[in-house]
Design a protein around this motif. Structure first.
Motif, PDB file in Angstrom:
ATOM      1  N   ILE A  37       0.837  -1.204   0.000  1.00  7.48           N
ATOM      2  CA  ILE A  37       0.000   0.000   0.000  1.00  7.48           C
ATOM      3  C   ILE A  37       0.874   1.257   0.000  1.00  7.48           C
ATOM      4  O   ILE A  37       0.617   2.204  -0.748  1.00  7.48           O
ATOM      5  CB  ILE A  37      -0.952  -0.009   1.215  1.00  7.48           C
ATOM      6  N   GLN A  38       1.913   1.267   0.783  1.00  4.13           N
ATOM      7  CA  GLN A  38       2.810   2.422   0.838  1.00  4.13           C
ATOM      8  C   GLN A  38       3.494   2.657  -0.504  1.00  4.13           C
ATOM      9  O   GLN A  38       3.703   3.806  -0.901  1.00  4.13           O
ATOM     10  CB  GLN A  38       3.848   2.224   1.931  1.00  4.13           C
ATOM     11  N   GLN A  39       3.829   1.614  -1.215  1.00  2.56           N
ATOM     12  CA  GLN A  39       4.511   1.759  -2.501  1.00  2.56           C
ATOM     13  C   GLN A  39       3.600   2.428  -3.534  1.00  2.56           C
ATOM     14  O   GLN A  39       4.078   3.128  -4.412  1.00  2.56           O
ATOM     15  CB  GLN A  39       4.986   0.398  -3.016  1.00  2.56           C
ATOM     16  N   GLY A  40       2.289   2.213  -3.414  1.00  2.00           N
ATOM     17  CA  GLY A  40       1.350   2.788  -4.376  1.00  2.00           C
ATOM     18  C   GLY A  40       1.206   4.287  -4.294  1.00  2.00           C
ATOM     19  O   GLY A  40       0.744   4.926  -5.220  1.00  2.00           O
ATOM     20  N   ARG A  41       1.589   4.849  -3.168  1.00  2.00           N
ATOM     21  CA  ARG A  41       1.530   6.296  -2.975  1.00  2.00           C
ATOM     22  C   ARG A  41       0.158   6.887  -3.340  1.00  2.00           C
ATOM     23  O   ARG A  41       0.048   7.857  -4.070  1.00  2.00           O
ATOM     24  CB  ARG A  41       2.630   6.990  -3.756  1.00  2.00           C
ATOM     25  N   VAL A  42      -0.884   6.241  -2.822  1.00  2.58           N
ATOM     26  CA  VAL A  42      -2.249   6.719  -3.028  1.00  2.58           C
ATOM     27  C   VAL A  42      -2.423   7.972  -2.175  1.00  2.58           C
ATOM     28  O   VAL A  42      -2.252   7.919  -0.953  1.00  2.58           O
ATOM     29  CB  VAL A  42      -3.273   5.624  -2.645  1.00  2.58           C
ATOM     30  N   PRO A  43      -2.737   9.113  -2.793  1.00  2.91           N
ATOM     31  CA  PRO A  43      -2.667  10.401  -2.095  1.00  2.91           C
ATOM     32  C   PRO A  43      -3.596  10.571  -0.911  1.00  2.91           C
ATOM     33  O   PRO A  43      -3.259  11.254   0.036  1.00  2.91           O
ATOM     34  CB  PRO A  43      -2.980  11.424  -3.184  1.00  2.91           C
ATOM     35  N   PHE A  44      -4.777   9.978  -0.899  1.00  2.00           N
ATOM     36  CA  PHE A  44      -5.728  10.258   0.174  1.00  2.00           C
ATOM     37  C   PHE A  44      -5.587   9.330   1.379  1.00  2.00           C
ATOM     38  O   PHE A  44      -6.302   9.490   2.359  1.00  2.00           O
ATOM     39  CB  PHE A  44      -7.169  10.218  -0.343  1.00  2.00           C
ATOM     40  N   LEU A  45      -4.668   8.376   1.327  1.00  2.00           N
ATOM     41  CA  LEU A  45      -4.482   7.463   2.450  1.00  2.00           C
ATOM     42  C   LEU A  45      -3.567   8.068   3.505  1.00  2.00           C
ATOM     43  O   LEU A  45      -2.566   8.690   3.188  1.00  2.00           O
ATOM     44  CB  LEU A  45      -3.864   6.144   1.979  1.00  2.00           C
ATOM     45  N   GLU A  46      -3.927   7.840   4.759  1.00  2.00           N
ATOM     46  CA  GLU A  46      -3.077   8.264   5.870  1.00  2.00           C
ATOM     47  C   GLU A  46      -2.212   7.060   6.244  1.00  2.00           C
ATOM     48  O   GLU A  46      -2.667   6.147   6.931  1.00  2.00           O
ATOM     49  CB  GLU A  46      -3.936   8.714   7.047  1.00  2.00           C
ATOM     50  N   HIS A  47      -0.980   7.063   5.776  1.00  2.00           N
ATOM     51  CA  HIS A  47      -0.100   5.905   5.939  1.00  2.00           C
ATOM     52  C   HIS A  47       0.188   5.577   7.401  1.00  2.00           C
ATOM     53  O   HIS A  47       0.404   4.424   7.744  1.00  2.00           O
ATOM     54  CB  HIS A  47       1.198   6.105   5.149  1.00  2.00           C
ATOM     55  N   ASP A  48       0.162   6.565   8.258  1.00  2.00           N
ATOM     56  CA  ASP A  48       0.442   6.299   9.672  1.00  2.00           C
ATOM     57  C   ASP A  48      -0.722   5.591  10.363  1.00  2.00           C
ATOM     58  O   ASP A  48      -0.583   5.122  11.488  1.00  2.00           O
ATOM     59  CB  ASP A  48       0.814   7.580  10.407  1.00  2.00           C
TER      60      ASP A  48
END
Length: 73
Positions: A37-48
């Motif tokens: 998921i982090q690799q996809g760099r989807v802008p609206f996701l809160e990675h933390d």
């Protein structure tokens, strides 16, 4: 409650995420799903906050990440 996401080196490239099959995504552990998921760099996701999602949600987000990576390659 699941633990928070820890910073770790990404083991998947954009190309390898784009090439993932649904079966491969279903077989992944939570930590690997989060890396995908982090690799996809989807802008609206809160990675933390990814660590708070259940496995099913992470799998769906991994599919979204795969789609994003497909457009990046």
């Amino acid at each position: 409650m699941f633990s928070s996401v820890q910073e770790s080196p990404l083991t998947h490239s954009v190309k390898s995420v784009a090439d993932l099959t649904m079966d491969q995504i279903r077989a992944m552990e939570r930590s690997e799903l989060i890396q995908v998921i982090q690799q996809g760099r989807v802008p609206f996701l809160e990675h933390d906050r990814l660590g708070s999602h259940d496995t099913s949600t992470l799998q769906q987000l991994a599919l979204l990440s795969r789609e994003s990576c497909t457009h990046q390659v």
